[in-house]
Design a protein around this motif. Structure first.
Motif, PDB file in Angstrom:
ATOM      1  N   VAL A   1      -4.566  -7.041  -0.009  1.00 41.82           N
ATOM      2  CA  VAL A   1      -4.185  -5.739  -0.589  1.00 41.82           C
ATOM      3  C   VAL A   1      -3.020  -5.936  -1.564  1.00 41.82           C
ATOM      4  O   VAL A   1      -2.977  -5.344  -2.643  1.00 41.82           O
ATOM      5  N   LYS A   2      -2.094  -6.810  -1.173  1.00 42.76           N
ATOM      6  CA  LYS A   2      -0.932  -7.104  -2.023  1.00 42.76           C
ATOM      7  C   LYS A   2      -1.381  -7.670  -3.365  1.00 42.76           C
ATOM      8  O   LYS A   2      -0.870  -7.307  -4.418  1.00 42.76           O
ATOM      9  N   GLU A   3      -2.368  -8.595  -3.318  1.00 44.76           N
ATOM     10  CA  GLU A   3      -2.887  -9.217  -4.551  1.00 44.76           C
ATOM     11  C   GLU A   3      -3.434  -8.156  -5.502  1.00 44.76           C
ATOM     12  O   GLU A   3      -3.240  -8.211  -6.709  1.00 44.76           O
ATOM     13  N   LEU A   4      -4.127  -7.190  -4.927  1.00 44.22           N
ATOM     14  CA  LEU A   4      -4.709  -6.101  -5.724  1.00 44.22           C
ATOM     15  C   LEU A   4      -3.609  -5.346  -6.472  1.00 44.22           C
ATOM     16  O   LEU A   4      -3.727  -5.053  -7.663  1.00 44.22           O
ATOM     17  N   LEU A   5      -2.502  -5.054  -5.756  1.00 41.43           N
ATOM     18  CA  LEU A   5      -1.386  -4.310  -6.345  1.00 41.43           C
ATOM     19  C   LEU A   5      -0.593  -5.165  -7.326  1.00 41.43           C
ATOM     20  O   LEU A   5      -0.102  -4.680  -8.346  1.00 41.43           O
ATOM     21  N   LEU A   6      -0.484  -6.461  -7.019  1.00 39.03           N
ATOM     22  CA  LEU A   6       0.290  -7.367  -7.878  1.00 39.03           C
ATOM     23  C   LEU A   6      -0.358  -7.593  -9.239  1.00 39.03           C
ATOM     24  O   LEU A   6       0.289  -8.082 -10.168  1.00 39.03           O
ATOM     25  N   SER A   7      -1.646  -7.236  -9.358  1.00 42.48           N
ATOM     26  CA  SER A   7      -2.309  -7.412 -10.659  1.00 42.48           C
ATOM     27  C   SER A   7      -1.703  -6.475 -11.710  1.00 42.48           C
ATOM     28  O   SER A   7      -1.904  -6.645 -12.900  1.00 42.48           O
ATOM     29  N   PHE A   8      -0.912  -5.474 -11.255  1.00 42.60           N
ATOM     30  CA  PHE A   8      -0.248  -4.557 -12.198  1.00 42.60           C
ATOM     31  C   PHE A   8       1.202  -4.942 -12.459  1.00 42.60           C
ATOM     32  O   PHE A   8       1.764  -4.595 -13.491  1.00 42.60           O
ATOM     33  N   GLY A   9       1.828  -5.614 -11.493  1.00 47.20           N
ATOM     34  CA  GLY A   9       3.231  -5.985 -11.682  1.00 47.20           C
ATOM     35  C   GLY A   9       3.883  -6.374 -10.369  1.00 47.20           C
ATOM     36  O   GLY A   9       3.265  -6.287  -9.307  1.00 47.20           O
ATOM     37  N   GLN A  10       5.131  -6.813 -10.454  1.00 46.84           N
ATOM     38  CA  GLN A  10       5.860  -7.305  -9.279  1.00 46.84           C
ATOM     39  C   GLN A  10       6.219  -6.169  -8.326  1.00 46.84           C
ATOM     40  O   GLN A  10       6.691  -5.114  -8.736  1.00 46.84           O
ATOM     41  N   LEU A  11       5.977  -6.390  -7.031  1.00 44.25           N
ATOM     42  CA  LEU A  11       6.292  -5.388  -6.008  1.00 44.25           C
ATOM     43  C   LEU A  11       7.701  -5.583  -5.464  1.00 44.25           C
ATOM     44  O   LEU A  11       8.152  -6.713  -5.286  1.00 44.25           O
ATOM     45  N   ARG A  12       8.363  -4.453  -5.197  1.00 45.23           N
ATOM     46  CA  ARG A  12       9.669  -4.499  -4.519  1.00 45.23           C
ATOM     47  C   ARG A  12       9.466  -4.426  -3.001  1.00 45.23           C
ATOM     48  O   ARG A  12      10.162  -5.074  -2.238  1.00 45.23           O
ATOM     49  N   ALA A  13       8.482  -3.585  -2.583  1.00 40.89           N
ATOM     50  CA  ALA A  13       8.230  -3.386  -1.156  1.00 40.89           C
ATOM     51  C   ALA A  13       6.758  -3.063  -0.915  1.00 40.89           C
ATOM     52  O   ALA A  13       6.098  -2.465  -1.772  1.00 40.89           O
ATOM     53  N   PHE A  14       6.254  -3.481   0.259  1.00 44.87           N
ATOM     54  CA  PHE A  14       4.843  -3.243   0.604  1.00 44.87           C
ATOM     55  C   PHE A  14       4.692  -3.225   2.117  1.00 44.87           C
ATOM     56  O   PHE A  14       5.283  -4.044   2.822  1.00 44.87           O
ATOM     57  N   ASN A  15       3.878  -2.286   2.600  1.00 37.63           N
ATOM     58  CA  ASN A  15       3.632  -2.221   4.039  1.00 37.63           C
ATOM     59  C   ASN A  15       2.209  -1.739   4.308  1.00 37.63           C
ATOM     60  O   ASN A  15       1.853  -0.616   3.973  1.00 37.63           O
ATOM     61  N   LEU A  16       1.393  -2.635   4.898  1.00 36.16           N
ATOM     62  CA  LEU A  16       0.040  -2.257   5.326  1.00 36.16           C
ATOM     63  C   LEU A  16       0.179  -1.725   6.749  1.00 36.16           C
ATOM     64  O   LEU A  16       0.642  -2.439   7.647  1.00 36.16           O
ATOM     65  N   VAL A  17      -0.190  -0.463   6.949  1.00 31.50           N
ATOM     66  CA  VAL A  17       0.000   0.165   8.266  1.00 31.50           C
ATOM     67  C   VAL A  17      -1.067  -0.343   9.234  1.00 31.50           C
ATOM     68  O   VAL A  17      -2.254  -0.340   8.923  1.00 31.50           O
ATOM     69  N   LYS A  18      -0.587  -0.809  10.420  1.00 30.40           N
ATOM     70  CA  LYS A  18      -1.513  -1.385  11.408  1.00 30.40           C
ATOM     71  C   LYS A  18      -1.417  -0.646  12.727  1.00 30.40           C
ATOM     72  O   LYS A  18      -0.401  -0.037  13.040  1.00 30.40           O
ATOM     73  N   ASP A  19      -2.479  -0.754  13.500  1.00 20.96           N
ATOM     74  CA  ASP A  19      -2.502  -0.184  14.845  1.00 20.96           C
ATOM     75  C   ASP A  19      -1.586  -1.030  15.737  1.00 20.96           C
ATOM     76  O   ASP A  19      -1.742  -2.250  15.815  1.00 20.96           O
TER      77      ASP A  19
END
Length: 420
Positions: A229-247
């Motif tokens: 998921v991070k790779e998908l978002l990084l295709s637009f630019g550098q991320l400062r923060a990311f959180n995939l919500v898990k059970d």
């Protein structure tokens, strides 16, 4: 005879008196010599030197002002009768149990089999490389690892350095994205900042703070992991923060995530580019997380299309099959060159063979003046549906030639009829 005795007695008395006077005189001299000015000057110069005891903070409180210290004492956070250890030098070396909770950090998602020494060495090195260490020597004093539950506790030498180390939340260590938090029993000290002052370049925090720039990403296929998921978002630019919500119970993705970009101007581009994107049998919902953060309706923006060859032709993937369709991997231009085509084919076969037996691979190539069906797509036929599922889970969101891979299952009958 009586006169002689008297004279002798008189002489002895006089001698005793003289001796007494001399003795008094010597003691006066000694008293005078102790209070003479040269020695007084020495005393004064000694007093000018910094005191070894006054204004020396107790261990662990080097960066706290006296006012903050008093406030903490009044709040009952410090025993009133604290006894300072041996006076410390200016280097913030500590070991006090009173500040221990403020000098500890929880580190989750640690690599399997990592040792306490490796953890300490890694963080000590990172602290110095990032300029967060406040003195020479090792900022991390100790590490305790709980292998069963896959977490560790680090103990730092000073409160300030502990706070600075929070900036490493999300740092990659041996392929794992570390989760750094304060311990549950942590209470911030009055007047002290509770979070790191800077962002370490390249480190993506696992905590996304509430702000107008926080993005919600919903409709994610559950098999996608954090990196994909991070790779998908990084295709637009550098991320400062990311959180995939898990059970919390199963550790599996709940199908949605939050993110924030370093450059806020990228936010709208990413939302427009990702919202409505087809991933497998799901469509992404991407929007600002805070309602009313910006008075723009994502639906009203003319969508910025990501260049995904053939993406518009992909419908819902339906049930898993033994044929996997890979999108956004190749462009018609790359396929025109014979040598490049052979390299791409070999690369894809080699990678797909890691997940199961590959029966065949089809990459439709462009033909001058002919509209070739499926050009820009890659089709991989596996020996079984299970192998195909493994590959689909592993390859979705991965990068190929710096493009994010999108996957979908494909009808085997159509594949054999070459209806691409």
């Amino acid at each position: 005879m009586g006169a002689e005795d008297r004279d002798r007695g008189g002489r002895e008395r006089r001698d005793r008196d003289r001796e007494r006077r001399r003795s008094h005189s010597r003691s006066r001299e000694r008293r005078r010599s102790r209070s003479r000015s040269p020695n007084r000057k020495n005393n004064r110069s000694r007093r000018r030197k910094p005191s070894l005891y006054w204004d020396v903070p107790p261990p662990g409180f080097e960066h706290i002002t006296p006012l903050q210290y008093k406030a903490m004492q009044a709040a009952g956070q410090i025993p009133a009768n604290i006894v300072a250890d041996t006076p410390q030098a200016a280097v913030p070396v500590v070991g006090s149990t009173i500040t221990r909770q403020a000098r500890r950090l929880y580190v989750g998602n640690i690599p399997f089999g990592v040792t306490e020494e490796e953890m300490m060495e890694f963080f000590n090195q990172q602290m110095h490389l990032s300029g967060l260490a406040q003195a020479a020597g090792n900022p991390v004093l100790a590490c305790q690892i709980n292998l069963d539950k896959n977490f560790a506790f680090l103990e730092f030498r000073s409160i300030d350095e502990t706070t600075q180390a929070m900036a490493f939340d999300g740092i990659n260590f041996k392929g794992q994205s570390l989760k750094i938090r304060r311990p549950h029993d942590y209470q911030p000290m009055p007047g002290m900042t509770d979070s790191a002052a800077l962002n370490v370049p390249g480190v993506i925090s696992t905590v996304v703070p509430d702000s107008p720039h926080k993005i919600f990403i919903g409709g994610l296929p559950n098999y996608l992991n954090e990196d994909q998921v991070k790779e998908l978002l990084l295709s637009f630019g550098q991320l400062r923060a990311f959180n995939l919500v898990k059970d919390a119970a199963t550790g599996l993705s709940k199908g949605y995530a939050f993110a924030e970009y370093v450059d806020f101007s990228i936010t709208d581009q990413a939302i427009a580019g990702l919202n409505g994107m087809q991933l497998g049998d799901k469509k992404l919902i991407v929007q600002r997380a805070s309602v009313g953060a910006k008075n723009t309706n994502v639906g009203q923006i003319a969508p910025v299309q990501i260049q995904v060859p053939g993406l518009s032709l992909v419908g819902a993937s339906g049930p898993p099959t033994e044929v996997l369709c890979l999108l956004n991997m190749v462009t018609p231009d790359e396929l025109r060159d014979e040598e490049e085509y052979e390299d791409i084919l070999e690369d894809i076969k080699e990678e797909c063979n890691k997940y199961g037996v590959v029966r065949s691979v089809e990459i439709p190539r462009p033909i001058e003046g002919v509209d070739v069906p499926g050009c820009g797509k890659v089709f991989v036929e596996f020996n079984s549906v299970v192998d195909c599922q493994k590959a689909q889970q592993a390859l979705t969101g991965r990068k190929f030639s710096d493009r994010v891979v999108v996957t979908s299952y494909f009808d085997p009958d159509k594949y054999h009829r070459r209806e691409f």
